[in-house]
Design a protein around this motif. Structure first.
Motif, short mmCIF file in Angstrom:
data_model
loop_
_atom_site.label_atom_id
_atom_site.label_comp_id
_atom_site.label_asym_id
_atom_site.label_seq_id
_atom_site.Cartn_x
_atom_site.Cartn_y
_atom_site.Cartn_z
N LEU A 1 0.82 -1.21 0.00
CA LEU A 1 0.00 0.00 0.00
C LEU A 1 0.85 1.26 0.00
O LEU A 1 0.53 2.25 -0.67
N SER A 2 1.98 1.23 0.73
CA SER A 2 2.82 2.43 0.82
C SER A 2 3.45 2.79 -0.52
O SER A 2 3.77 3.96 -0.76
N VAL A 3 3.63 1.81 -1.39
CA VAL A 3 4.21 2.08 -2.71
C VAL A 3 3.34 3.05 -3.49
O VAL A 3 3.84 3.96 -4.18
N SER A 4 2.03 2.89 -3.38
CA SER A 4 1.12 3.75 -4.14
C SER A 4 1.05 5.16 -3.58
O SER A 4 0.44 6.03 -4.20
N MET A 5 1.64 5.40 -2.42
CA MET A 5 1.59 6.73 -1.81
C MET A 5 2.72 7.64 -2.29
O MET A 5 2.70 8.83 -2.02
N PHE A 6 3.71 7.08 -2.96
CA PHE A 6 4.81 7.90 -3.46
C PHE A 6 4.32 8.80 -4.59
O PHE A 6 3.60 8.34 -5.48
N PRO A 7 4.70 10.06 -4.60
CA PRO A 7 4.34 10.92 -5.74
C PRO A 7 5.06 10.47 -7.00
O PRO A 7 6.17 9.93 -6.94
N GLN A 8 4.43 10.69 -8.13
CA GLN A 8 5.01 10.22 -9.40
C GLN A 8 6.38 10.82 -9.66
O GLN A 8 7.27 10.14 -10.15
N PHE B 1 -2.92 -0.68 -5.38
CA PHE B 1 -4.30 -0.35 -5.02
C PHE B 1 -5.21 -1.55 -5.25
O PHE B 1 -6.08 -1.86 -4.42
N THR B 2 -5.03 -2.25 -6.37
CA THR B 2 -5.85 -3.41 -6.68
C THR B 2 -5.64 -4.52 -5.66
O THR B 2 -6.62 -5.11 -5.18
N VAL B 3 -4.40 -4.79 -5.31
CA VAL B 3 -4.10 -5.84 -4.33
C VAL B 3 -4.73 -5.50 -2.98
O VAL B 3 -5.32 -6.37 -2.32
N TRP B 4 -4.63 -4.26 -2.57
CA TRP B 4 -5.16 -3.85 -1.26
C TRP B 4 -6.69 -4.03 -1.21
O TRP B 4 -7.21 -4.61 -0.25
N VAL B 5 -7.39 -3.54 -2.21
CA VAL B 5 -8.85 -3.62 -2.20
C VAL B 5 -9.32 -5.07 -2.29
O VAL B 5 -10.22 -5.50 -1.54
N LEU B 6 -8.74 -5.85 -3.18
CA LEU B 6 -9.18 -7.23 -3.35
C LEU B 6 -8.83 -8.08 -2.12
O LEU B 6 -9.59 -8.98 -1.76
N THR B 7 -7.71 -7.80 -1.47
CA THR B 7 -7.36 -8.53 -0.25
C THR B 7 -8.37 -8.24 0.85
O THR B 7 -8.82 -9.15 1.57
#
Length: 274
Positions: free
Chosen positions: A107-114, A148-154
């Motif tokens: 989840l923290s990976v998706s929080m990094f700015p582009q 994001f997909t992994v987090w929601v589906l988990t």
């Protein structure tokens, strides 16, 4: 008192709708005007000039750019859902040490700015030989859509009844069969919600598409819109820009309207345990 509360509630709803919908309404209004009419403020349609849409859609390059966006976003979502479903099964159903830490790391990976990962990602794309290709965009987009997909589906899979899985195991089903034949039919609301949100993110992405693609034929629609130019350096062609923006936005609006029930079901699934 009740009448005043109801009036205040509906006034708030109207204010929120106006705030949310007015920019899109004004974009449509501007796209239907041409010449000096674009610079004349008005809030009701005075003409229905489709020349801006004819100009934008008549350019073969922009049609190709829209196709590129559709292709890249669709493949990104398909790969993210495929990998995310199997990862969610492992994280939600298979106990192992460090599972919670791994999920938080994902989840923290998706929080990094582009912009923070742009330089390293550019070097990776260059080394892999993906520069100026659809593969570069799909690879870079998955850095944010997959976590994001992994987090929601988990989260969703954790709330599915264990009895269903245990019955499948008793019947001799393999993990692949359990995921595809048992869990997948139960997870359609979450899959639709996650897939649509990932599609919107990939569809609207601009920075990576601008950096990793150089040719006009390979660009996606957001970059193509940003690069629409007028007849001179001082001219900003607001009419064609708004027409292109409306053209690109309408598919997202249609998708949300079609899948709105499943979106709500997917967002609320797992919120209440019975």
């Amino acid at each position: 008192m009740k009448l005043a509360k109801a009036a205040g509630f509906w006034a708030l709803i109207v204010a929120i709708l106006l705030f949310a919908l007015f920019p899109f309404y004004y974009a449509i209004l501007t796209s239907l005007e041409s010449g000096t009419a674009v610079f004349t403020p008005n809030y009701l349609p005075e003409a229905f000039d489709l020349s801006n849409y004819t100009f934008v859609l008549g350019q073969g390059v922009f049609g190709r750019n829209v196709f590129n966006s559709i292709l890249v976003a669709t493949l990104t979502v398909a790969i993210s859902l495929g990998l995310g479903l199997t990862a969610a099964f492992a994280l939600a159903r298979i106990p192992f040490r460090g599972r919670g830490l791994m999920l938080m790391t994902i989840l923290s990976v998706s929080m990094f700015p582009q912009i923070a990962v742009l330089a390293g990602l550019f070097e990776t794309v260059r080394v892999l030989g993906l520069y100026n290709s659809h593969g570069a965009l799909i690879f870079s987009y998955m850095i944010f859509t997959l976590p994001f997909t992994v987090w929601v589906l988990t989260t969703f899979m954790r709330d599915l009844p264990k009895e269903v899985e245990e019955a499948a195991i008793m019947d001799g089903a393999s993990p692949f069969v359990i995921v595809t034949r048992v869990f997948l039919p139960l997870m359609w609301p979450a899959m639709v919600t996650t897939g649509l949100l990932a599609f919107i993110q990939a569809w609207n992405e601009f920075l990576f598409a601008l950096t990793f693609v150089s040719s006009a034929e390979m660009r996606t629609a957001p970059v193509a819109i940003a690069l629409i130019s007028g007849t001179s350096a001082q001219e900003t062609p607001w009419g064609p820009i708004m027409a292109a923006s409306v053209t690109v936005t309408m598919p997202l609006v249609i998708l949300v309207l079609i899948f709105q029930r499943r979106i709500v079901a997917g967002l609320t699934a797992g919120g209440v345990k019975g």
